[in-house]
Design a protein around this motif. Sequence first.
Motif, PDB file in Angstrom:
ATOM      1  N   MET A  90       7.452   0.338   7.981  1.00 62.24           N
ATOM      2  CA  MET A  90       6.860   1.359   7.071  1.00 62.24           C
ATOM      3  C   MET A  90       5.526   1.456   6.532  1.00 62.24           C
ATOM      4  SD  MET A  90       9.428   0.486   3.906  1.00 62.24           S
ATOM      5  CE  MET A  90      11.074   1.185   3.566  1.00 62.24           C
ATOM      6  N   PHE A  91       5.134   2.693   6.602  1.00 58.75           N
ATOM      7  CA  PHE A  91       3.554   3.046   6.027  1.00 58.75           C
ATOM      8  C   PHE A  91       3.677   3.189   4.410  1.00 58.75           C
ATOM      9  CE2 PHE A  91       3.218   4.657  10.389  1.00 58.75           C
ATOM     10  CZ  PHE A  91       2.043   4.274  10.998  1.00 58.75           C
ATOM     11  N   VAL A  92       2.818   2.332   3.878  1.00 56.73           N
ATOM     12  CA  VAL A  92       2.796   2.407   2.555  1.00 56.73           C
ATOM     13  C   VAL A  92       1.392   2.722   1.892  1.00 56.73           C
ATOM     14  CG1 VAL A  92       4.693   1.033   2.089  1.00 56.73           C
ATOM     15  CG2 VAL A  92       2.474  -0.018   1.861  1.00 56.73           C
ATOM     16  N   HIS A  93       1.181   3.423   0.854  1.00 55.26           N
ATOM     17  CA  HIS A  93       0.015   3.238   0.215  1.00 55.26           C
ATOM     18  C   HIS A  93      -0.064   2.153  -0.494  1.00 55.26           C
ATOM     19  CE1 HIS A  93      -0.474   8.001   0.743  1.00 55.26           C
ATOM     20  NE2 HIS A  93      -1.350   7.118   1.672  1.00 55.26           N
ATOM     21  N   VAL A 150       1.567  -2.084  -3.773  1.00 54.63           N
ATOM     22  CA  VAL A 150       2.090  -0.877  -3.305  1.00 54.63           C
ATOM     23  C   VAL A 150       1.875   0.462  -4.379  1.00 54.63           C
ATOM     24  CG1 VAL A 150       3.849   0.508  -2.061  1.00 54.63           C
ATOM     25  CG2 VAL A 150       3.199  -1.876  -1.667  1.00 54.63           C
ATOM     26  N   THR A 151       1.671   1.657  -3.960  1.00 49.27           N
ATOM     27  CA  THR A 151       1.500   2.786  -4.981  1.00 49.27           C
ATOM     28  C   THR A 151       2.687   3.822  -4.610  1.00 49.27           C
ATOM     29  OG1 THR A 151      -0.066   3.903  -3.893  1.00 49.27           O
ATOM     30  CG2 THR A 151      -0.636   2.425  -5.901  1.00 49.27           C
ATOM     31  N   GLY A 152       2.882   3.634  -3.486  1.00 49.77           N
ATOM     32  CA  GLY A 152       4.231   4.629  -2.801  1.00 49.77           C
ATOM     33  C   GLY A 152       4.265   4.501  -1.179  1.00 49.77           C
ATOM     34  N   ILE A 153       5.542   5.034  -0.856  1.00 50.69           N
ATOM     35  CA  ILE A 153       5.895   4.915   0.416  1.00 50.69           C
ATOM     36  C   ILE A 153       5.233   6.221   1.067  1.00 50.69           C
ATOM     37  CG2 ILE A 153       7.812   4.850   2.233  1.00 50.69           C
ATOM     38  CD1 ILE A 153       9.119   3.145   0.171  1.00 50.69           C
ATOM     39  N   VAL A 188      -1.062   1.226   4.846  1.00 46.14           N
ATOM     40  CA  VAL A 188      -0.960   0.093   5.411  1.00 46.14           C
ATOM     41  C   VAL A 188       0.319   0.200   6.018  1.00 46.14           C
ATOM     42  CG1 VAL A 188      -0.537  -2.352   4.923  1.00 46.14           C
ATOM     43  CG2 VAL A 188      -2.080  -1.252   3.512  1.00 46.14           C
ATOM     44  N   LEU A 189       0.429  -0.223   7.426  1.00 45.77           N
ATOM     45  CA  LEU A 189       1.640  -0.325   8.094  1.00 45.77           C
ATOM     46  C   LEU A 189       1.975  -1.736   8.121  1.00 45.77           C
ATOM     47  CD1 LEU A 189       3.348   0.480  10.167  1.00 45.77           C
ATOM     48  CD2 LEU A 189       1.784   0.006  11.951  1.00 45.77           C
ATOM     49  N   ILE A 190       3.362  -1.938   7.663  1.00 40.02           N
ATOM     50  CA  ILE A 190       3.913  -3.275   7.308  1.00 40.02           C
ATOM     51  C   ILE A 190       4.089  -3.857   8.913  1.00 40.02           C
ATOM     52  CG2 ILE A 190       5.510  -4.628   6.111  1.00 40.02           C
ATOM     53  CD1 ILE A 190       5.342  -2.477   3.816  1.00 40.02           C
TER      54      ILE A 190
END
Length: 481
Positions: free
Chosen positions: A452-455, A470-473, A414-416
């Motif tokens: 930020m891109f996050v998973h 969110v599981t990670g950046i 996901v791009l915030i």
Amino acid sequence: MNVSDSEVVASILEKEGYTPVQRAEDADLVLLNTCSIREKAEYTVLQRINEMNSLKARNKGLKVGVLGCMAERMREELLEKKKVVDLVVGPDAYRTLPELLDKVGTGQKAVNVLLSREETYGEIVPVRLDTNGVTAFVTIMRGCDNMCAFCVVPFTRGRERSRDPHSIVGECRDLWTKGYKEVTLLGQNVDSYKWRSDDQMIRRSDDQNTKLGVGSSKSGVGSSQLAVEQLAVGGSLDLPTTDFADLLELVALAVPGMRIRYSTSHPKDMTDKVLAVMARYDNICKYIHLPVQSGSSDVLKRMNRGYTREWYLERIASIRRHMPDCAISTDIIAGYCGETDSDHADTLSLMAEVGYDMAFMFKYSERPKTLAARKYADDIPDAVKGRRLQEIIDAQKVSSAERMAGYVGQVHEVLIEGVSKRSSEHLFGRNSQNSIVIVPRHLDDIDLRPGMFVHARISSSTAGSLQGEVTGIVEEAHTNE
Ligand code: SAM
Ligand code: SF4
């Protein structure tokens, strides 16, 4: 597209000493960039123009201009009937704004609605307006040659022309250096993008901004990649013609850390070559907007769309073959000239067959000068148009909810983009499929930020958005490895 055009206008005016303000009340010059696509859009603009009267009463020096499609279509009416309007400028005449404003400054009205076969505003670096600093539009072509029977665009925006790929890539690289993380390449029919290097040589530019980067593709080597690599070792960009698939590949390679989207595809022109490039590059989002307009081949013929229901469904099948995870959205018109109950049922059955993630749905609105206005009666009563539109909307709600529910349990990149409207403790962003994903603002003691891109693991869904944990950046997004 109007947002993108307004950014070009802001750039032209910035050189003249103008700066954008947030509220019309604070402005010396108000430019309304307008849309003619449906009567309702024009009605909204006419109301906005009327609102300018009270602003002008308070600020005698205020100048008001109308830009875009309505300027092109209604110049006389606007100048004669709307006293508040000082300036009328069509979509290909923005470079003449400084001279036109000089004329307005002397108390005269000014107008330029000449359409051009060449204007692409290619080298103008847009001034980003209302930007979130994360996503931006990049126009790759202007106008349209398609002549869909219902559509006013070819009359208001003129002939189709493609922009130099060098300037497109240059603009994307410039956005990347400024911190942007996603570009959407814009055109009315991106699949007919074509740049010929025989009469429009693609030259290596000394400008650092326009140098292309080198990347590696996931599988196989595309023609553009070879061209880009060639360029990197000092050669010239050796593609005789650049089509949309080549352009997508060039951009994917030039800005590997950036997400790339585009709009709009045309079902009659969308090639497997484009789909193969999309499948090959991680940074090209798995999302296609493929307007169908109607599920009935008879209606499509009267719309002059250039494809049948069967052709369209084969294009959908090809998307699914190339990218099983690709989201698909569409545009649908309800109540087009001569549409029968059975034609409408065909649209509903096509929607059920495709299972769209999202759709823009409209009642047919007759537009002056178009082929439909000249050739066919606008014969579907408004109540019937309304009922059919509602049935289409209801069907889409079910389909969107089903598609979104299918993402629950999956982990998406996901791009915030910003803070959620509903809760300041949450952020929103988009996955590759263009669905909105809401995530908590913090990950342990880390503050998450736009850009930020996050998973995110998708935990629940509605028809309009997804909720995720969110599981990670993602440290290095899509390396195309
Ligand atoms: N170029 C794109 C294409 O070919 O699909 C989209 C162009 S238009 C700006 C966006 C959408 O507006 C169209 O796909 C169509 O569904 C809708 N539209 C265009 N003309 C219309 C009309 N006269 N009445 C209702 N909807 C219309
Ligand atoms: Fe209008 Fe058809 Fe061109 Fe789209 S492709 S802008 S609907 S004429």
